[in-house]
Motif scaffolding. Structure first.
Motif, PDB file in Angstrom:
ATOM      1  N   GLY A 149       9.510  14.795  -4.796  1.00 42.30           N
ATOM      2  CA  GLY A 149       9.620  13.784  -3.751  1.00 42.30           C
ATOM      3  C   GLY A 149      10.633  14.159  -2.684  1.00 42.30           C
ATOM      4  N   THR A 173       3.043  10.751   1.553  1.00 41.56           N
ATOM      5  CA  THR A 173       3.731   9.888   0.587  1.00 41.56           C
ATOM      6  C   THR A 173       3.245  10.086  -0.846  1.00 41.56           C
ATOM      7  OG1 THR A 173       2.142   8.072   0.907  1.00 41.56           O
ATOM      8  CG2 THR A 173       4.048   8.128   2.370  1.00 41.56           C
ATOM      9  N   LEU A 176       5.932  10.364  -3.568  1.00 47.00           N
ATOM     10  CA  LEU A 176       7.074   9.463  -3.428  1.00 47.00           C
ATOM     11  C   LEU A 176       6.870   8.165  -4.204  1.00 47.00           C
ATOM     12  CD1 LEU A 176       7.774   9.824   0.403  1.00 47.00           C
ATOM     13  CD2 LEU A 176       8.719  11.164  -1.481  1.00 47.00           C
ATOM     14  N   ASP A 177       7.978   7.582  -4.650  1.00 47.77           N
ATOM     15  CA  ASP A 177       7.916   6.263  -5.265  1.00 47.77           C
ATOM     16  C   ASP A 177       7.636   5.235  -4.168  1.00 47.77           C
ATOM     17  OD1 ASP A 177      10.611   4.972  -4.286  1.00 47.77           O
ATOM     18  OD2 ASP A 177      11.127   6.993  -4.956  1.00 47.77           O
ATOM     19  N   PRO A 178       7.212   4.016  -4.551  1.00 46.73           N
ATOM     20  CA  PRO A 178       6.819   3.025  -3.534  1.00 46.73           C
ATOM     21  C   PRO A 178       7.881   2.748  -2.479  1.00 46.73           C
ATOM     22  CG  PRO A 178       6.079   2.319  -5.695  1.00 46.73           C
ATOM     23  CD  PRO A 178       6.918   3.552  -5.918  1.00 46.73           C
ATOM     24  N   HIS A 179       9.159   2.676  -2.892  1.00 46.73           N
ATOM     25  CA  HIS A 179      10.212   2.386  -1.920  1.00 46.73           C
ATOM     26  C   HIS A 179      10.326   3.496  -0.885  1.00 46.73           C
ATOM     27  CE1 HIS A 179      14.053   1.205  -0.176  1.00 46.73           C
ATOM     28  NE2 HIS A 179      14.484   2.441  -0.401  1.00 46.73           N
ATOM     29  N   ASN A 180      10.395   4.761  -1.364  1.00 44.53           N
ATOM     30  CA  ASN A 180      10.535   5.876  -0.428  1.00 44.53           C
ATOM     31  C   ASN A 180       9.266   6.099   0.379  1.00 44.53           C
ATOM     32  OD1 ASN A 180      13.211   6.996  -0.487  1.00 44.53           O
ATOM     33  ND2 ASN A 180      12.834   7.566  -2.611  1.00 44.53           N
TER      34      ASN A 180
END
Length: 232
Positions: A149, A173, A176-180
């Motif tokens: 990520g 994306t 990446l995790d949802p926040h990032n």
């Protein structure tokens, strides 16, 4: 910033070949479009053709940048040096693999496009992107010391470092995790607006595309061919 008509590119040969078609697309400064469709339909192929990494089988019109460079004419004349110069100056890429050079630090990876073009090393856009994506503590590290990520976040900053006219991002994306993922989308939209760029983002994340209200180029699958057209 970007106008394309009558684009057709073919991958493979014989019965295994698959064509990707884009009849018309016009992107103005500040516009961001999402490219959507099921896995394997040709989204990456379309982006590679627009990014001058694949030579189309047919191309009626391709105008790029504020000076409306005639890419179709350069391709027809096989003017490879002119195409390479145009690609490095006017286009920014975010590849699925990230594409970072393993022997360069994060800082040097990000600044590489600016140095190759002879631009000043300092950039407000780069500083803003580095801070927004929390990359400052990573600037002196090598890519192998980063998570997947983190590498993707670095790749996104590098793609806009030279302030290209058109940004092409292939699943930026995905790692990446949802926040990032949401933060990266926000940053890309902010930078496109601030720098007056245009952008095409291939994305499988329907929720993010809908949350940000992006217009879409959607895949319409047929026998041996996928056509991309604006969806409303």
């Amino acid at each position: 910033m970007l106008e394309i008509k009558g684009l057709r590119v073919v991958r493979g040969q014989g019965p295994q070949s698959h064509a990707v078609r884009l009849d018309a697309l016009q992107l103005r400064a500040g516009e961001v479009w999402a490219v959507t469709g099921e896995s394997g339909c040709g989204k990456s192929t379309l982006l590679e053709a627009i990014g001058l990494l694949l030579k189309p089988e047919r191309l009626d019109c391709y105008l790029l940048g504020s000076e409306q460079h005639d890419v179709a004419r350069l391709l027809a004349g096989e003017q490879h040096a002119a195409l390479a110069a145009l690609r490095s100056r006017e286009l920014g890429f975010v590849l699925q693999s990230g594409g970072l050079l393993p022997f360069l630090s994060v800082r040097d990876n990000i600044l590489l496009p600016r140095r190759l073009l002879g631009l000043d090393a300092h950039s407000h856009a780069v500083d803003k992107a580095v801070a927004a994506l929390s990359l400052t503590p990573l600037l002196d590290k090598l890519p192998q010391a980063l998570s997947i990520g983190e590498r993707q976040r670095v790749a996104c900053v590098r793609a806009i470092a030279h302030e290209p006219r058109v940004l092409l991002a292939d699943e930026p994306t995905a790692a990446l995790d949802p926040h990032n993922a949401q933060r990266l989308f926000e940053l890309l939209l902010e930078l496109v607006a601030e720098l007056g760029l245009s952008a095409l983002l291939v994305s499988h994340d329907w929720a993010l595309v809908e949350r940000f209200g992006l217009p879409r180029l959607g895949a319409i699958n047929g026998q041996g061919e996928t056509r991309f057209e604006p969806l409303v």
